[in-house]
Design a protein around this motif. Structure first.
Motif, PDB file in Angstrom:
ATOM      1  N   LEU A 194       0.842  -1.211   0.000  1.00  0.00           N
ATOM      2  CA  LEU A 194       0.000   0.000   0.000  1.00  0.00           C
ATOM      3  C   LEU A 194       0.877   1.261   0.000  1.00  0.00           C
ATOM      4  CD1 LEU A 194      -2.653  -0.972   2.713  1.00  0.00           C
ATOM      5  CD2 LEU A 194      -3.051  -0.840   0.243  1.00  0.00           C
ATOM      6  N   PRO A 195       0.413   2.336  -0.635  1.00  0.00           N
ATOM      7  CA  PRO A 195       1.202   3.569  -0.645  1.00  0.00           C
ATOM      8  C   PRO A 195       1.469   4.070   0.771  1.00  0.00           C
ATOM      9  CG  PRO A 195      -0.824   3.809  -1.951  1.00  0.00           C
ATOM     10  CD  PRO A 195      -0.852   2.448  -1.363  1.00  0.00           C
ATOM     11  N   MET A 196       2.720   4.470   1.001  1.00  0.00           N
ATOM     12  CA  MET A 196       3.143   5.094   2.260  1.00  0.00           C
ATOM     13  C   MET A 196       3.123   4.157   3.472  1.00  0.00           C
ATOM     14  SD  MET A 196       1.859   8.959   2.182  1.00  0.00           S
ATOM     15  CE  MET A 196       2.042  10.043   0.809  1.00  0.00           C
ATOM     16  N   VAL A 197       3.085   2.848   3.243  1.00  0.00           N
ATOM     17  CA  VAL A 197       3.262   1.901   4.348  1.00  0.00           C
ATOM     18  C   VAL A 197       4.749   1.578   4.451  1.00  0.00           C
ATOM     19  CG1 VAL A 197       2.874  -0.476   5.145  1.00  0.00           C
ATOM     20  CG2 VAL A 197       0.964   0.896   4.308  1.00  0.00           C
ATOM     21  N   ALA A 198       5.325   1.817   5.624  1.00  0.00           N
ATOM     22  CA  ALA A 198       6.772   1.639   5.792  1.00  0.00           C
ATOM     23  C   ALA A 198       7.145   0.225   6.203  1.00  0.00           C
ATOM     24  CB  ALA A 198       7.291   2.636   6.830  1.00  0.00           C
ATOM     25  N   SER A 199       6.371  -0.347   7.123  1.00  0.00           N
ATOM     26  CA  SER A 199       6.662  -1.723   7.531  1.00  0.00           C
ATOM     27  C   SER A 199       5.422  -2.373   8.120  1.00  0.00           C
ATOM     28  CB  SER A 199       7.806  -1.767   8.555  1.00  0.00           C
ATOM     29  OG  SER A 199       7.336  -1.388   9.823  1.00  0.00           O
ATOM     30  N   VAL A 200       5.375  -3.690   8.019  1.00  0.00           N
ATOM     31  CA  VAL A 200       4.255  -4.457   8.570  1.00  0.00           C
ATOM     32  C   VAL A 200       4.842  -5.618   9.366  1.00  0.00           C
ATOM     33  CG1 VAL A 200       2.186  -5.806   8.069  1.00  0.00           C
ATOM     34  CG2 VAL A 200       2.823  -3.912   6.569  1.00  0.00           C
ATOM     35  N   ARG A 201       4.436  -5.730  10.620  1.00  0.00           N
ATOM     36  CA  ARG A 201       4.902  -6.852  11.447  1.00  0.00           C
ATOM     37  C   ARG A 201       3.711  -7.581  12.025  1.00  0.00           C
ATOM     38  NH1 ARG A 201      10.412  -5.795  11.951  1.00  0.00           N
ATOM     39  NH2 ARG A 201      10.824  -6.086   9.764  1.00  0.00           N
ATOM     40  N   LYS A 202       3.915  -8.877  12.262  1.00  0.00           N
ATOM     41  CA  LYS A 202       2.844  -9.680  12.851  1.00  0.00           C
ATOM     42  C   LYS A 202       3.322 -10.214  14.197  1.00  0.00           C
ATOM     43  CE  LYS A 202       2.103 -13.867  11.238  1.00  0.00           C
ATOM     44  NZ  LYS A 202       1.669 -14.967  10.352  1.00  0.00           N
ATOM     45  N   VAL A 203       2.507 -10.017  15.222  1.00  0.00           N
ATOM     46  CA  VAL A 203       2.793 -10.616  16.525  1.00  0.00           C
ATOM     47  C   VAL A 203       1.668 -11.603  16.818  1.00  0.00           C
ATOM     48  CG1 VAL A 203       2.878 -10.194  19.017  1.00  0.00           C
ATOM     49  CG2 VAL A 203       4.080  -8.662  17.453  1.00  0.00           C
ATOM     50  N   ASP A 204       2.037 -12.833  17.147  1.00  0.00           N
ATOM     51  CA  ASP A 204       1.018 -13.837  17.433  1.00  0.00           C
ATOM     52  C   ASP A 204       1.499 -14.775  18.537  1.00  0.00           C
ATOM     53  OD1 ASP A 204      -1.018 -15.635  17.475  1.00  0.00           O
ATOM     54  OD2 ASP A 204      -1.041 -16.017  15.314  1.00  0.00           O
ATOM     55  N   LEU A 205       0.990 -14.536  19.729  1.00  0.00           N
ATOM     56  CA  LEU A 205       1.377 -15.397  20.860  1.00  0.00           C
ATOM     57  C   LEU A 205       0.341 -16.485  21.097  1.00  0.00           C
ATOM     58  CD1 LEU A 205       2.573 -12.785  23.535  1.00  0.00           C
ATOM     59  CD2 LEU A 205       3.922 -13.946  21.794  1.00  0.00           C
ATOM     60  N   THR A 206      -0.655 -16.569  20.230  1.00  0.00           N
ATOM     61  CA  THR A 206      -1.691 -17.574  20.445  1.00  0.00           C
ATOM     62  C   THR A 206      -1.096 -18.972  20.303  1.00  0.00           C
ATOM     63  OG1 THR A 206      -2.340 -17.176  18.165  1.00  0.00           O
ATOM     64  CG2 THR A 206      -3.700 -16.161  19.851  1.00  0.00           C
ATOM     65  N   GLU A 207      -1.866 -19.941  20.739  1.00  0.00           N
ATOM     66  CA  GLU A 207      -1.366 -21.312  20.886  1.00  0.00           C
ATOM     67  C   GLU A 207      -0.560 -21.833  19.705  1.00  0.00           C
ATOM     68  OE1 GLU A 207      -2.048 -22.690  23.954  1.00  0.00           O
ATOM     69  OE2 GLU A 207      -2.803 -20.643  24.128  1.00  0.00           O
ATOM     70  N   ARG A 208       0.425 -22.639  20.057  1.00  0.00           N
ATOM     71  CA  ARG A 208       1.114 -23.378  19.005  1.00  0.00           C
ATOM     72  C   ARG A 208       0.403 -24.709  18.831  1.00  0.00           C
ATOM     73  NH1 ARG A 208       5.078 -24.361  23.364  1.00  0.00           N
ATOM     74  NH2 ARG A 208       3.034 -24.304  24.319  1.00  0.00           N
ATOM     75  N   GLY A 209       0.629 -25.360  17.722  1.00  0.00           N
ATOM     76  CA  GLY A 209       0.077 -26.662  17.344  1.00  0.00           C
ATOM     77  C   GLY A 209      -0.794 -27.356  18.381  1.00  0.00           C
ATOM     78  N   ASP A 210      -2.043 -27.023  18.404  1.00  0.00           N
ATOM     79  CA  ASP A 210      -2.930 -27.652  19.371  1.00  0.00           C
ATOM     80  C   ASP A 210      -3.365 -29.025  18.906  1.00  0.00           C
ATOM     81  OD1 ASP A 210      -3.485 -26.041  21.651  1.00  0.00           O
ATOM     82  OD2 ASP A 210      -4.244 -24.556  20.252  1.00  0.00           O
ATOM     83  N   VAL A 211      -3.360 -29.973  19.825  1.00  0.00           N
ATOM     84  CA  VAL A 211      -3.835 -31.310  19.464  1.00  0.00           C
ATOM     85  C   VAL A 211      -5.341 -31.271  19.211  1.00  0.00           C
ATOM     86  CG1 VAL A 211      -2.038 -32.580  20.648  1.00  0.00           C
ATOM     87  CG2 VAL A 211      -4.089 -31.918  21.891  1.00  0.00           C
ATOM     88  N   CYS A 212      -6.007 -30.311  19.857  1.00  0.00           N
ATOM     89  CA  CYS A 212      -7.472 -30.278  19.777  1.00  0.00           C
ATOM     90  C   CYS A 212      -7.959 -30.046  18.353  1.00  0.00           C
ATOM     91  CB  CYS A 212      -8.022 -29.162  20.661  1.00  0.00           C
ATOM     92  SG  CYS A 212      -7.199 -29.030  22.231  1.00  0.00           S
ATOM     93  N   ASP A 213      -7.185 -29.278  17.555  1.00  0.00           N
ATOM     94  CA  ASP A 213      -7.654 -28.905  16.228  1.00  0.00           C
ATOM     95  C   ASP A 213      -7.897 -30.107  15.329  1.00  0.00           C
ATOM     96  OD1 ASP A 213      -7.919 -26.281  16.530  1.00  0.00           O
ATOM     97  OD2 ASP A 213      -5.926 -25.735  15.806  1.00  0.00           O
TER      98      ASP A 213
END
Lengths: 294, 231
Positions: B209-228
C-alpha cells in the motif's frame, strides 16, 4: 461474554437454566470462535497438568533453587499417616495437595496459573482431593475449572489478580474465591450459592499483603496456598449450608479493589515490607544476593 | 475488559515460579522478538517497579531472555536461557530504572540486529497476561492474545480504509484497533488485533500500500494444538 459481574453471571444461569460452567463454555466458544469441544479439551489438558503437579509434589524432591522451601507437602502426608489430624483427613489432604503444587512451582516445575503462579496450588488442592473423595470423573472437574474461570474472569476485570497490583488478596484471595464457588457447583449447589461462597471467601482474605521473602514465590506463598485450600472448602460448606454473604459478592470484589489500591507499594510484591523485611527476611535476602553469580 | 477470556484466568501452562514475573516476562520478550522478526544480536532491557525490585528471585531475567529467543511459557529450556543466548551470540544487557512507570511490572526492550532496531514497552498485568503500551515510541496498546498487525505508515487520508479493505477482502475480522502518530502528516502506527490467523500474503498486500513503511505480525496464540485435528 454475557456477564461482567457475578450478579449478571447468576442471572444468565437462572434465565437459561444453565450452570456457571455451561455459560463459561458457551461464551468462551463464542468469543474465541472455536468450538466448545476445543475449549473443553484445552481445559482437560490443563487439568491433567494439575494432576501431574500434585503427583510430582508428593513424590519428588521439591527443594527450591534458593533451598528455602521444599517437601512440606510430603511432611503433611507423613504426619497424616501417623496420627489423627486436627483438620480431619479430607481438609488435610487438600492442604497437602495445594502445598505440593505450590512447591512444584517454586522448584521451577510445570504448573497452571490459577489465576497466577503464586496461587497455583489452591484449585488443584481442592479439586483433586475432592475428586478422590467423591469419585468424580475428570470431566466433572473440567467443568469445575470452567466455573472457577468464570468467577476469576469477573474478579480480574473488576479488581485485580496480581500481587504487584493488589497484594496477596488479589492472588491467593481470588483463587480461594474461585475454588469455593466452583466447589459449590461441583457439589450440586446453585449458581446463587456459588456466588455467596465467593463473597464469603473473599471477605476472609481482604487486606492480605504480598510480602515475599527475598522476592521469591516461596515464603509465605506456599503455606498460604495450603491455608487457601482449607478456606475454600470452609466457604463452600457455609454456602451449601445456606450461609449468605450479606454484602453481595460484587461489592466485596469492589472492596478488594479499594483495599489493593490503597495498599502501600512496600506490601505489593516489592519485598520492601512485611515478612520480607523482618530481621530474618533481610538476612535471607542478603544470603541470596551473596550466592548469586551475577 | 483487561482480561478477555477464560484462559487468561485458568492458564497459562507455565514453568514457575511467578506468572507476572516469569510467564508474563516471557510473553513480553516474545512480543519484542516477533516485532523484530528475527534473532537479535543485542538486547537492551530496562526494568521498572516491582520487576526491578524482585527480578532475580523470580528468574525474570531468564524469562525475558527466553522470550527474546521465542520460547513459550512452558518451555523447559527457560532455566538455561542465559547460556542459550550466549551460545547463539545474543548479547543481553539489563538496566534498572528508578523512574515511575504506569504499572508496577513494566519493562522496556530494545532489540538490535544487523540492519534494524525495534523498541517496545510493556507491562505484565497478572496471571501471565501482558499489555504492550508502546512500540518504537508510538503509544499503542495490545495484548498478544490475538494475531496482531503492527503497521508503520505515513499519516494520510484513506490509510485506515486501505488497510481495512485488505483485511476485509481476506475475511479477517478486526477485534480491536489502536493508532498513534508523531504529528499531522508525519510518521504513524496502526495496531490491529484480529480474530483469525493472518496469512503472509496479507502482510505483503499491506506492505504494497502507498506510504506503508513496515508491517509486522505478533502472534502469541497457541502453538500446534492437538485439539484442532480432532474437529
Amino acid at each position: 461474554m454475557r456477564f461482567r459481574t457475578l450478579k449478571q453471571l447468576a442471572e444468565v444461569c437462572a434465565s437459561e437454566g444453565l450452570t456457571i460452567a455451561d455459560v463459561m463454555l458457551a461464551d468462551q466458544s463464542e468469543e474465541s470462535g472455536k468450538p466448545p469441544a476445543y475449549v473443553f479439551n484445552k481445559m482437560r489438558e490443563y487439568y491433567q497438568i494439575m494432576k501431574e503437579a500434585v503427583d510430582k509434589g508428593l513424590t519428588e524432591d521439591t527443594t527450591s533453587r534458593s533451598g528455602l522451601t521444599g517437601k512440606d507437602a510430603q511432611r503433611v502426608m507423613t504426619y497424616m499417616a501417623m496420627q489423627p489430624t486436627n483438620l480431619g483427613e479430607e481438609a488435610c489432604k487438600a492442604m497437602a495437595y495445594a502445598l505440593a503444587v505450590s512447591e512444584v512451582n517454586a522448584s521451577m516445575g510445570r504448573i497452571i496459573a490459577t489465576p497466577t503462579a503464586g496461587s497455583c496450588g489452591i484449585i488443584p488442592g481442592v479439586f483433586i482431593s475432592s475428586q478422590q473423595r467423591f469419585g468424580w470423573e475428570d470431566d466433572h472437574l473440567v467443568k469445575g475449572l470452567l466455573c472457577a474461570g468464570a468467577i476469576g474472569y469477573v474478579i480480574a476485570n473488576n479488581s485485580f489478580v496480581s500481587g504487584a497490583e493488589g497484594g496477596c488478596q488479589a492472588e491467593v484471595g481470588s483463587a480461594i474465591g474461585m475454588a469455593a464457588g466452583a466447589l459449590v457447583e461441583l457439589r450440586g449447589g446453585t449458581p446463587e450459592q456459588a456466588m455467596h461462597a465467593v463473597g464469603l471467601a473473599l471477605k476472609n482474605t481482604l487486606g492480605l499483603i504480598c510480602d515475599p521473602v527475598g522476592g521469591l514465590v516461596e515464603i509465605p506463598c506456599i503455606v498460604r496456598n495450603g491455608f487457601g485450600a482449607v478456606n475454600a472448602m470452609a466457604a463452600a460448606d457455609m454456602a451449601l449450608a445456606g450461609v449468605r454473604s450479606v454484602i453481595p459478592s460484587d461489592e466485596v470484589v469492589q472492596v478488594m479493589y479499594e483495599v489493593g489500591t490503597a495498599m502501600p507499594e512496600k506490601h505489593r510484591e516489592t519485598a520492601k515490607g512485611g515478612l520480607a523485611q523482618t530481621p530474618t527476611g533481610r538476612k535471607i535476602m542478603k544470603e541470596l544476593n551473596l550466592n548469586r553469580k551475577h | 475488559m483487561r482480561f478477555k477470556d477464560v484462559f487468561s484466568i485458568i492458564g497459562p501452562s507455565m514453568i514457575g515460579p511467578s506468572s507476572s514475573h516469569t510467564a508474563g516476562a516471557i510473553r513480553l520478550g516474545r512480543v519484542a522478538r516477533q516485532l523484530l522478526g528475527e534473532q537479535p544480536q543485542k538486547a537492551e532491557i530496562t526494568l521498572y517497579g516491582s520487576f526491578a525490585d524482585t527480578y532475580r528471585g523470580h528468574g525474570t531475567d531468564l524469562a525475558l531472555i527466553g522470550g527474546i529467543l521465542d520460547y513459550d511459557t512452558d518451555d523447559p529450556r527457560i532455566p538455561q536461557a542465559a547460556e542459550e543466548a550466549e551460545a547463539l551470540s545474543v548479547e543481553v544487557a539489563f538496566h534498572m530504572s528508578k523512574d515511575k512507570a504506569d504499572h508496577p511490572n513494566t519493562v522496556g526492550i530494545v532489540l538490535i540486529s544487523e540492519d534494524q532496531q525495534i523498541s517496545m514497552k510493556g507491562a505484565s498485568i497478572g496471571g501471565g497476561n501482558v499489555e504492550i503500551i508502546s512500540v518504537n515510541q508510538f503509544d499503542v496498546k495490545f495484548t498478544g492474545n490475538y494475531p496482531t498487525l503492527i503497521i508503520a505508515h505515513h499519516d494520510r487520508p484513506g490509510m485506515i480504509a486501505d488497510i481495512t479493505a485488505v483485511l476485509g477482502r481476506s475475511s479477517i475480522n478486526i477485534g480491536f484497533m489502536d493508532l498513534d502518530r508523531k504529528g499531522r502528516n508525519q510518521a504513524a502506527m496502526t495496531v490491529i488485533e484480529t480474530d483469525a490467523a493472518i496469512p503472509d500474503g496479507v502482510l505483503e498486500e499491506l506492505l504494497a500500500l502507498p506510504m506503508v513503511a513496515s508491517v509486522r505480525k505478533v502472534d502469541l496464540t497457541e502453538r500446534g494444538d492437538v485439539c484442532d485435528s480432532e474437529l
